[in-house]
Every structure is written in structure tokens, then in C-alpha cells.
Enzyme design. Structure first.
Site, mmCIF file in Angstrom:
data_model
loop_
_atom_site.group_PDB
_atom_site.id
_atom_site.type_symbol
_atom_site.label_atom_id
_atom_site.label_comp_id
_atom_site.label_asym_id
_atom_site.label_seq_id
_atom_site.Cartn_x
_atom_site.Cartn_y
_atom_site.Cartn_z
ATOM 1 N N GLU A 158 6.583 2.160 -5.710
ATOM 2 C CA GLU A 158 6.655 1.193 -4.611
ATOM 3 C C GLU A 158 5.794 1.021 -3.641
ATOM 4 O OE1 GLU A 158 11.528 1.949 -3.749
ATOM 5 O OE2 GLU A 158 10.204 3.475 -3.016
ATOM 6 N N CYS B 273 7.148 6.066 6.178
ATOM 7 C CA CYS B 273 6.385 7.161 5.641
ATOM 8 C C CYS B 273 7.375 8.230 5.064
ATOM 9 C CB CYS B 273 5.458 7.689 6.752
ATOM 10 S SG CYS B 273 4.236 6.761 7.282
#
Length: 335
Positions: free
Chosen positions: A91, A327
Site C-alpha cells: 500500500e 501511520c
């Protein structure tokens, strides 16, 4: 291949030296602009005989966008299938900021580091990505001027390919992205930080710290058992002395773990006198991690203690979480 390697290949093929630059520019300028063509046969600036020779000797890394998700804040997450010798899915994330779009790319499929708050390493390490696979993430996202190496994997655990990517993506005859528009994030591999400093690059270095002492840091990340806080800070001091570049310390604020006023004071003491900036990041939700983000009021109090100690600090806004693009939420898998 970098330009020097292409020049050597042209010599091996008894071709004029100028063809190396033509091929390089096609790969890193015309190829991305055309949306990607995975065959040298479409390299229309070269004679047919050379294209056939390249097709026999070389390959162009293949990439395919498998899925694309867009959050309401404009963040776009790409699930990419990448193939050099074997195929993997990783990703990458396109983020919108006032200073322009930034792309967060992956450097590995999976991760060896095993940080407890991060989804990437939950399924273990699959393999390193190649320099070409890193480039293809950028080209798949379109016109990008800022890059952060903070996606799946630890960039410095894939040291040579990561530096090869930086060389290619910053080359003035290629994408031409400035080194100061690239940020490399590491969990703190001390020997590699020192080796990176010796390269004297002008990139931005970010260190995942997440604790002001060894005991606290070890509750967040296994790497803290391999390199102590003392060793890490010493490496950071050497890095800034060589490069004269400020280091960003990323600090994932985690409720009840590393977010007390005592932690803030210890962090201020640890970083005093170091050319740095602290980026406070309320830890993002990851399935089965057991960690919860620090509440806004406590995060602001933590930041205030650092500010009073003259440590530059910001609290990062959370973006992309609704599509698991924040994150620590990125994943990868083999095919």
C-alpha cells in the site's frame, strides 16, 4: 539501473553512449507520463533491434493499481501489485498538504521490525522491494513533488535499494524531485543511520522514538532492545554534525504508556541541544495492538512541556484513518 549502469549496458551492446540517456529519460519521464507500458517494444525513441535486445536482456518492473480508496479529507490509499521476480501487494498513500501533495511509499513487503503498534509487521516479513518497485509507486500516483518513505517496511533494512531509489527519483534527467522533498523514516537502526550520514544526502531524516527511555521504548518497539537510547541519540548527533540537517523525532502518543508529564520532561532533557523537531502523533488504531491514542488535552499538555524547554514540536493531524491509511495502518501481502 541507474544512468551509469545503462551506459555500461550500451557499451556491452556496442551502442552509442547517448542511447543510455535516451532510455533513462524514457523510463523516468515519458514512461510514467504515458501511464506505463511494460514492454521495451513501445520505447519509440530506439531502433527496433535495440528494443528487441533490451527485451531479451532486461525487464521493466510491472505495477498495477488493484484498489484505490479515497477518504473524505482527500487522502488516497493505493493497493498496488508490484512484480519484479515475484509479485507482492503493498500500500501507498497520497496525502494533501498546504505545501503540495505528498506520497507515502513502501520499501518492503511486510516488515522485520515488529513494532507493536504497527499493522505492517503483524504478518511478518515477505521480501524487500526493488528500487524499480519503489519508483513505480511514485509513477502510479501521478505528478508527485514530495515523498515520504514511511509506508510498509523499514527503509534502512533495505539500505541499498532505498538509496538507489533516492538516486533515481532525484536525478535531474528523470523525475528530478529534490532531495529536500524526500523524508526517510526509520525505527532506529544505528549502524545504518551512521552509514546514511556518511552519504551526506540532503534528505529529511525521521526517527521513530516513541519513548524517552529504554524501558518505555521497549514497550512500543522491539528494536529498542537492540540499540539503546544512548546509542541512538549518539548516532543522531553524529548524523546532524555531518549533514547539518535537522532530525524529526516521531513520537506516537499512547494513552497510559508514554504520554505522562514525566515522559515529556524526560524527552525534553534527552533532546536538549540536538538539532531536531518533535512530531507528536496520537497512535492510530490497529486491530489487536491494544494501544489507544492519547486524548487531545493531554497531547497539548505534553507539547507545552516540550515548548517550555525550547524543543520545537508539533502535533500531527490524523488523516486517512477512515480508509486505514494513517501511520501504522498499512499492510502488504504476497501473491
Amino acid at each position: 539501473m541507474n544512468l551509469q549502469e545503462l551506459e555500461q549496458l550500451m557499451r556491452d551492446l556496442s551502442q552509442p553512449a547517448y542511447r543510455a540517456l535516451q532510455i533513462f529519460e524514457w523510463l523516468h519521464k515519458r514512461f510514467p507520463a504515458a501511464g506505463g507500458a511494460f514492454s521495451f517494444a513501445k520505447m519509440d525513441n530506439q531502433p527496433k533491434s535495440l528494443r528487441e535486445e533490451l527485451e531479451n536482456r532486461c525487464y521493466i518492473t510491472q505495477s498495477r493499481v488493484v484498489e484505490q480508496l479515497t477518504a473524505t479529507d482527500g487522502t488516497v490509499k493505493f493497493l498496488l501489485e508490484l512484480r519484479s521476480e515475484s509479485a507482492v501487494q503493498v500500500e501507498s498513500v497520497l496525502m494533501q498538504y498546504a505545501h503540495g501533495p505528498s506520497l507515502c511509499i513502501s520499501t518492503q513487503a511486510g516488515c522485520r521490525m515488529g513494532c507493536y503498534f504497527c499493522a505492517t509487521g503483524q504478518d511478518g516479513f515477505i521480501r524487500n522491494l526493488t528500487t524499480g518497485e519503489m519508483c513505480m509507486q511514485v509513477y502510479a500516483a501521478g505528478d508527485i513533488r514530495n515523498i515520504v518513505l514511511m509506508g510498509c517496511g523499514e527503509p534502512l533494512d533495505n539500505f541499498n535499494a532505498t538509496l538507489g531509489f533516492i538516486e533515481l527519483i532525484t536525478h535531474p534527467k528523470g523525475a528530478g524531485i529534490g532531495q529536500r522533498h524526500i523524508t526517510l523514516s526509520t525505527c532506529g537502526l544505528v549502524p545504518e543511520i551512521l552509514a546514511l550520514g556518511e552519504r551526506r544526502l540532503q534528505i529529511n531524516l525521521a526517527i521513530s522514538l516513541h519513548g524517552p527511555d529504554d524501558t518505555t521504548r521497549q514497550t512500543m518497539m522491539p528494536i529498542a532492545r537492540g540499540y539503546s537510547i544512548k546509542e541512538l541519540i549518539a548516532a543522531c548527533q553524529e548524523y546532524t554534525q555531518i549533514t547539518h540537517r535537522r532530525i524529526t523525532f516521531e513520537y506516537a502518543l499512547t494513552e497510559g504508556i508514554n504520554d505522562s508529564p514525566a515522559h515529556a520532561r524526560a524527552l525534553a532533557k534527552l533532546l536538549k541541544g540536538l538539532l531536531c523537531h518533535v512530531n507528536l502523533i496520537p497512535v492510530n488504531q490497529v486491530t489487536d495492538s491494544g494501544f489507544s491514542p492519547t486524548k487531545r488535552k493531554e497531547a497539548q499538555a505534553f507539547a507545552a512541556i516540550l515548548e517550555q524547554a525550547k524543543i520545537p514540536v508539533t502535533i500531527r493531524r490524523t488523516i486517512g484513518a477512515e480508509v486505514n491509511a494513517a501511520c501504522g495502518q498499512l499492510k502488504s501481502k504476497p501473491l
